[in-house]
Design an enzyme around this catalytic site. Structure first.
Site, mmCIF file in Angstrom:
data_model
loop_
_atom_site.group_PDB
_atom_site.id
_atom_site.type_symbol
_atom_site.label_atom_id
_atom_site.label_comp_id
_atom_site.label_asym_id
_atom_site.label_seq_id
_atom_site.Cartn_x
_atom_site.Cartn_y
_atom_site.Cartn_z
ATOM 1 N N SER A 141 25.029 30.707 65.103
ATOM 2 C CA SER A 141 25.129 30.178 63.747
ATOM 3 C C SER A 141 23.888 29.356 63.473
ATOM 4 O O SER A 141 23.323 28.739 64.380
ATOM 5 C CB SER A 141 26.365 29.285 63.621
ATOM 6 O OG SER A 141 26.317 28.535 62.424
ATOM 7 N N TYR A 154 31.696 23.309 67.592
ATOM 8 C CA TYR A 154 31.314 24.657 67.150
ATOM 9 C C TYR A 154 29.846 24.931 67.476
ATOM 10 O O TYR A 154 29.501 25.966 68.046
ATOM 11 C CB TYR A 154 31.566 24.786 65.645
ATOM 12 C CG TYR A 154 31.261 26.156 65.086
ATOM 13 C CD1 TYR A 154 32.125 27.221 65.300
ATOM 14 C CD2 TYR A 154 30.107 26.376 64.329
ATOM 15 C CE1 TYR A 154 31.844 28.484 64.772
ATOM 16 C CE2 TYR A 154 29.821 27.623 63.799
ATOM 17 C CZ TYR A 154 30.693 28.676 64.025
ATOM 18 O OH TYR A 154 30.413 29.927 63.502
#
Length: 246
Positions: A141, A154
């Site tokens: 990401s 995350y």
């Protein structure tokens, strides 16, 4: 109408969002596609039906990649049904956001199990079982680099995926198997939009130089490039498909 290229691609977390679009795109590129899902069998079967309606070949296979034994079972089923695997796309992931001081331990464990552990288990099977000249494409990401508040766990899970990719690319070089990462920026999917106010989404959109959220098709196109013949000299890289956010 899809013309089969004789190759097989496995896409994890492919029942919806980016994963479903990747499955559809690779089928158009001529791959037979394994549509993996953890839950949502009907959504996965719908993706299969869409592929088959365009003369492509696909099967849906249930497996929660966060479970340590799931990856081997997933690869076994794919090999038995389609004869082997050439491309692995590690797309499955979950996102639970909170300030680090408030992060629930169960949410920490689950994100690490799926986002990092799931990629590890599938990478390990892929390293052992992909045919020579294959491709492993995992998802990080663009939050790795932005490091925004509430994204600590995350981002950590995705940074781990990038680290494993750099190492595995060197280990699998002799087999001609490339190993890369796609790191999307904000993409208009349920995973991204869930829990965000309209005002927050608008604020995030204004941070993107191209002036819009990404679309699943934008990311599927990058995967298509890495999985196809033109991506063969790209190895050990992180492609940040984010509209210029980072």
């Amino acid at each position: 109408m899809a013309m089969q290229n004789g190759k097989v691609a496995l896409v994890t977390g492919a029942s919806k969002g980016i994963g479903a679009e990747i499955a559809r795109r690779l089928a158009r590129d001529g791959f037979s596609v394994v549509v993996n899902y953890a839950r949502g069998a009907e959504a996965a079967e719908q993706v299969v039906r869409e592929i088959e309606a365009k003369r492509g070949e696909a099967i849906a296979v249930q497996a929660d990649v966060g479970e340590p034994t799931a990856a081997a079972r997933l690869f076994d089923t794919a090999e038995q049904a389609l004869g082997g695997l050439d491309v692995l796309v590690n797309n499955a992931g979950i996102m639970k956001l909170a300030p680090l001081a408030e992060m629930d331990v169960a949410d920490f464990d689950r994100q690490i199990a799926v986002n990092l552990g799931g990629v590890f288990h599938c990478m390990r099977e892929g390293a052992r079982r992909l045919r020579d000249g294959g491709r492993i494409i995992s998802f990080s990401s663009s939050i790795v680099g932005l490091y925004q508040p509430t994204y600590s766990v995350y981002a950590a899970s995705k940074a781990g995926v990038e680290a494993m990719t750099h190492v595995l690319a060197k280990e699998l070089g002799p087999s001609g198997i490339t190993v890369n990462v796609v790191a999307p920026g904000p993409v208009a999917t349920e995973l991204f939009l869930n829990g965000k106010s309209e005002a927050l989404v608008e604020t995030i959109t204004k941070m993107i130089p191209l002036g819009r959220l990404g679309r699943p098709a934008d990311i599927a196109g990058v995967v298509s490039f890495l999985a196809g013949p033109d991506g063969g000299w790209v190895n050990g890289q992180v492609l940040r498909a984010n509209g210029g956010t980072v």
